[in-house]
Motif scaffolding. Sequence first.
Motif, PDB file in Angstrom:
ATOM      1  N   ILE A  49     -12.609 -47.843  63.331  1.00  0.00           N
ATOM      2  CA  ILE A  49     -13.774 -48.518  63.881  1.00  0.00           C
ATOM      3  C   ILE A  49     -15.053 -47.684  63.801  1.00  0.00           C
ATOM      4  O   ILE A  49     -16.113 -48.198  63.432  1.00  0.00           O
ATOM      5  CB  ILE A  49     -13.484 -48.966  65.341  1.00  0.00           C
ATOM      6  CG1 ILE A  49     -14.606 -49.849  65.884  1.00  0.00           C
ATOM      7  CG2 ILE A  49     -13.243 -47.776  66.247  1.00  0.00           C
ATOM      8  CD1 ILE A  49     -14.248 -50.486  67.219  1.00  0.00           C
TER       9      ILE A  49
ATOM     10  N   MET B 249     -12.753 -53.681  65.269  1.00  0.00           N
ATOM     11  CA  MET B 249     -13.264 -53.732  66.645  1.00  0.00           C
ATOM     12  C   MET B 249     -12.605 -54.856  67.439  1.00  0.00           C
ATOM     13  O   MET B 249     -12.384 -54.712  68.644  1.00  0.00           O
ATOM     14  CB  MET B 249     -14.787 -53.850  66.671  1.00  0.00           C
ATOM     15  CG  MET B 249     -15.381 -55.130  66.174  1.00  0.00           C
ATOM     16  SD  MET B 249     -17.198 -55.028  66.234  1.00  0.00           S
ATOM     17  CE  MET B 249     -17.628 -56.602  65.503  1.00  0.00           C
TER      18      MET B 249
ATOM     19  N   HIS C 214      -9.221 -53.414  68.326  1.00  0.00           N
ATOM     20  CA  HIS C 214      -9.364 -52.442  69.408  1.00  0.00           C
ATOM     21  C   HIS C 214      -9.657 -53.147  70.727  1.00  0.00           C
ATOM     22  O   HIS C 214      -9.192 -52.713  71.790  1.00  0.00           O
ATOM     23  CB  HIS C 214     -10.474 -51.451  69.079  1.00  0.00           C
ATOM     24  CG  HIS C 214     -10.378 -50.172  69.859  1.00  0.00           C
ATOM     25  ND1 HIS C 214      -9.471 -49.189  69.565  1.00  0.00           N
ATOM     26  CD2 HIS C 214     -11.065 -49.736  70.938  1.00  0.00           C
ATOM     27  CE1 HIS C 214      -9.604 -48.194  70.429  1.00  0.00           C
ATOM     28  NE2 HIS C 214     -10.570 -48.496  71.275  1.00  0.00           N
TER      29      HIS C 214
ATOM     30  N   CYS D 274     -23.454 -45.737  67.219  1.00  0.00           N
ATOM     31  CA  CYS D 274     -22.021 -45.919  66.961  1.00  0.00           C
ATOM     32  C   CYS D 274     -21.270 -44.595  67.031  1.00  0.00           C
ATOM     33  O   CYS D 274     -20.119 -44.552  67.492  1.00  0.00           O
ATOM     34  CB  CYS D 274     -21.819 -46.572  65.597  1.00  0.00           C
ATOM     35  SG  CYS D 274     -22.379 -48.290  65.524  1.00  0.00           S
TER      36      CYS D 274
END
Length: 323
Positions: free
Chosen positions: A19, A60, A63, A119
């Motif tokens: 990710i 994502m 996750h 990020c």
Amino acid sequence: MGMRFAGRLTDRFGSARVITPAAVVTALAVIPPGYAPTLPLLIASLFLYGVVNASLDVSMNAHGVEVERACGRPLMSGFHGMYSVGGLLGAGVGGLFAWFGAGAGPTLATTGVTLALACLLAGRHLLPPAPTVRENPPPRTRRTGWIILIGVVAFAGLVGEGAAVDWTAVYLFEDLHASQGVAALGFAAFSTAMTVGRLAGDRLALRFGPVRLVRVSGLLAAVSLGAALLVGQVPAAVAGFTLFGLGLATIVPQVFSAAGNHDPEHAGASIAQVATIGYAGLVAGPALIGGAAEIVGLPAALGIPVLLAAFMSASAGALRPPR
């Protein structure tokens, strides 16, 4: 096309390992389109952006499913709510840079670098990855009937989103003869309702369960937009698109959550397969409605999202969590 590889990449290395690099590369990949000197280079740079964004999208969401399981409560709708917040902020940033006379290049470069740094910082707070990387990727998941069904539910929801994005203002302006400002208000109301609905969706899913939530949400979307089209007046249309956005808001997050929880060992592949089917609706939906509008008129063509919303409501039982 990127979805074909994103699921296996996520399942092999784990979502936590995919990710952060996927997010950073996706953020930086928005920069080249702003400086592309020719149309072929612009198309190539946008294609690259789509491929790397697929890895971020799948990892994502996978996750997010892991975080839901770790916390023992629904969270996916709130994660997708931040996607909607990002869309609103992106429009605001673009408008601000345009107001100062900045071109696409500086706008996308500033945005991309800022997001890449964000990020990197956010990646430090992900769940710990699995202790070892799998030497061999897990067996490929077959596209079962269940995967296809919930993928079609996602397809139906994203057709509705695409229809609202491309046709709300056109319907208000050309068919109901609203002013340009009021026509823009219709889409703004839809987007705001989507954001609010997604931010509230986790509490609703926890209280009512995903099946009941999707059943009622699909019914709300179908009835509200259908009634607005039948009335054919500007206030009713704005209200109808607002409730339509509220109804659609929680459906796609519940679909992705169901896909990831159905087979945790292959969460990435399942989400990728569902997303591949679902995002086709975002691409094909506006064109489908535009083609139908040429034949039967836009008000009748907007009945397609109404029927698809009713289908989502009727198919809600497919999202029942596994025991």
